[in-house]
Design an enzyme around this catalytic site. Structure first.
Site, PDB file in Angstrom:
ATOM      1  N   ASP A 151      -5.129  -3.716  -2.069  1.00 60.01           N
ATOM      2  CA  ASP A 151      -6.583  -3.901  -2.107  1.00 60.01           C
ATOM      3  C   ASP A 151      -7.098  -4.192  -3.347  1.00 60.01           C
ATOM      4  O   ASP A 151      -7.870  -5.199  -3.561  1.00 60.01           O
ATOM      5  CB  ASP A 151      -7.142  -2.605  -1.619  1.00 60.01           C
ATOM      6  CG  ASP A 151      -6.644  -1.410  -2.249  1.00 60.01           C
ATOM      7  OD1 ASP A 151      -5.514  -1.354  -2.616  1.00 60.01           O
ATOM      8  OD2 ASP A 151      -7.059  -0.358  -1.789  1.00 60.01           O
ATOM      9  N   ASP A 191      -4.731 -16.857   1.669  1.00 55.82           N
ATOM     10  CA  ASP A 191      -6.178 -17.465   2.137  1.00 55.82           C
ATOM     11  C   ASP A 191      -7.260 -17.295   1.100  1.00 55.82           C
ATOM     12  O   ASP A 191      -7.819 -18.149   0.629  1.00 55.82           O
ATOM     13  CB  ASP A 191      -6.583 -17.054   3.630  1.00 55.82           C
ATOM     14  CG  ASP A 191      -6.273 -17.857   4.686  1.00 55.82           C
ATOM     15  OD1 ASP A 191      -5.237 -18.687   4.383  1.00 55.82           O
ATOM     16  OD2 ASP A 191      -6.589 -17.818   5.925  1.00 55.82           O
ATOM     17  N   ASP A 237      -0.917 -12.865   4.681  1.00 53.69           N
ATOM     18  CA  ASP A 237      -1.811 -13.900   5.364  1.00 53.69           C
ATOM     19  C   ASP A 237      -3.189 -13.810   4.725  1.00 53.69           C
ATOM     20  O   ASP A 237      -4.015 -14.835   4.649  1.00 53.69           O
ATOM     21  CB  ASP A 237      -1.920 -13.186   6.926  1.00 53.69           C
ATOM     22  CG  ASP A 237      -2.427 -14.216   7.861  1.00 53.69           C
ATOM     23  OD1 ASP A 237      -3.040 -15.204   7.455  1.00 53.69           O
ATOM     24  OD2 ASP A 237      -2.659 -13.884   9.066  1.00 53.69           O
ATOM     25  N   LYS A 266       0.977  -1.256  -0.149  1.00 54.74           N
ATOM     26  CA  LYS A 266       0.010   0.078   0.002  1.00 54.74           C
ATOM     27  C   LYS A 266       0.947   1.224  -0.027  1.00 54.74           C
ATOM     28  O   LYS A 266       0.725   2.016   0.989  1.00 54.74           O
ATOM     29  CB  LYS A 266      -0.802  -0.064   1.168  1.00 54.74           C
ATOM     30  CG  LYS A 266      -1.945  -0.995   1.302  1.00 54.74           C
ATOM     31  CD  LYS A 266      -2.983  -0.589   0.297  1.00 54.74           C
ATOM     32  CE  LYS A 266      -3.862   0.354   0.894  1.00 54.74           C
ATOM     33  NZ  LYS A 266      -5.013   0.928   0.213  1.00 54.74           N
TER      34      LYS A 266
END
Ligand code: NAD
Length: 367
Positions: free
Chosen positions: A224, A252, A248, A192
């Protein structure tokens, strides 16, 4: 020359059940491909706690530091839920990661055609998907100081610090570029940088490392947007490299594109050892599945694919890794399914050992 060494830590719950099938595969490579390993086995997690009162004995830790690769099943279970934090089964796993300094976590998201219907996305978006997320594992906001909950005025403030040194970014980036060189030569770095200084530094260092890999096409994306793109058009990616927190979440998210937890392998790699191999631990993403443990229902494929990663990344046998992955793809295409892979059409699920039988038969047929 001695054989490469593997330390097997089956752990708890379904860990030992799925690992039994991996041991059969390891033995197959010794017998049929002249690829023998020196295998030793030890305890981790609840099993180690039951035997030694700690989730990882010092002797086991010392062995893990010496071998060429550690293969871990899973840890944990309801029996250990009330233990003190310091001796919980997961502490064994965290100790291994920390003391081996495994800074680069590799999470492939690969969709076998036969299972494309399992994804929550449309089949054509995920069929044939093969991407790799490299997550920095030992630094960032999960470890940065200062941290804590402090009093300020008449309220409390929760504090965590995102902190990355150049060398921490550099080593994670380098492992992503090395991987890309063995794959489709594309790296997308996610941070970011628009709102975080650590993101600006991340982008600069990754760009600099990229200069050493002119064949690799490097792109940058805000994390994002990366999350959106992963769900919109995941096949645009080859290797994604990102920090601990974003990794993380993104890993997933990417993993679930492919369907079942019983199919997902992982690798955690550290610095090269004296023999040139990286410190390494391979483990399925799933946990110890206490709800099905001891019933012969577990899918051993995630653990087998973790061993395939070991063949590729620790032992430089990419072609033998592809052989095992191909055998797994074949049995799935032929309709072999453990319970977790059963669709609404039903049928009789294979047991853990029967899935092992089918994969060994496919390995034989590959010769
Ligand atoms: P889990 O991954 O163990 O199970 C989630 C669900 O997926 C369960 O319904 C389980 O039956 C199913 N499942 C998982 N792996 C499967 C397989 N190979 N084949 C078929 N079905 C499978 O997660 P959980 O239930 O949240 O956690 C159970 C225990 O595992 C807890 O003690 C947790 O702390 C621990 N855990 C350990 C690890 C690890 O060792 N790396 C990771 C996650 C959870």
């Amino acid at each position: 020359m001695s054989n490469p060494s593997i330390l097997i830590l089956p752990g708890d719950g379904i860990g030992p059940e799925v690992m039994d099938q991996v041991v059969r595969v390891i033995d197959w490579y010794g017998a049929k491909r002249d690829l023998a390993f020196d295998v030793s086995t030890d305890l981790v997690g609840g099993a180690a706690y039951d035997a030694h009162g700690v989730p990882l004995h010092d002797d086991t830790m010392a062995k893990a530091q010496e071998v060429d690769a550690v293969l871990l099943g899973a840890v944990g279970g309801p029996k250990y839920d009330d233990l003190d934090f310091s001796v919980k089964p997961e502490r064994g796993l965290l100790r291994l990661r920390k003391e081996m300094d495994l800074y680069s976590n590799l999470r492939p998201a690969q969709c076998f055609d036969a299972l494309a219907d399992f994804s929550s996305l449309k089949k054509d978006v995920v069929a044939g998907l093969d991407i790799m997320i490299v997550r920095e594992l030992t630094s960032g906001v999960y470890f940065g100081e200062p941290r804590g909950i402090i009093e300020e005025g008449n309220e409390r403030v929760g504090i965590n610090t995102q902190r990355y040194t150049e060398s921490e970014i550099e080593r994670a980036a380098r492992s992503a570029f090395e991987l890309a060189m063995r794959r489709n030569k594309k790296v997308c770095s996610m941070e970011k940088a628009n709102v975080m200084e650590s993101g600006i530094l991340w982008r600069e260092v990754v760009t600099k490392v990229g200069e050493d890999y002119p064949e690799v096409e490097l792109s940058h994306m805000y994390a994002d947007n990366g999350a959106m793109q992963l769900v919109r058009a995941p096949k645009q990616f080859d290797v994604i490299v990102t920090d601990n927190l974003f990794g993380d979440i993104l890993s997933d998210c990417a993993a679930m594109l492919t369907g079942s937890l019983g199919m997902l392998p992982s690798a955690s790699l550290g610095a090269p050892m004296a023999n040139g191999r990286p410190k390494a631990m391979y483990e399925p993403v799933h946990g110890s599945a206490p709800d099905i443990a001891g019933q012969g229902k577990a899918n051993p494929i995630a653990c087998m694919l973790s061993f395939a990663m070991a063949l590729r990344y620790s032992f430089d046998h990419g072609e033998e890794a592809a052989r095992l992955e191909g055998a797994i793809e074949k049995v799935l295409a032929d309709g072999a399914r453990t319970g977790d892979l059963m669709g609404p059409e039903g049928g009789t699920p294979l047991s853990t050992a029967e899935m092992g039988d089918a994969i060994l038969a496919a390995l034989d047929a590959s010769l």
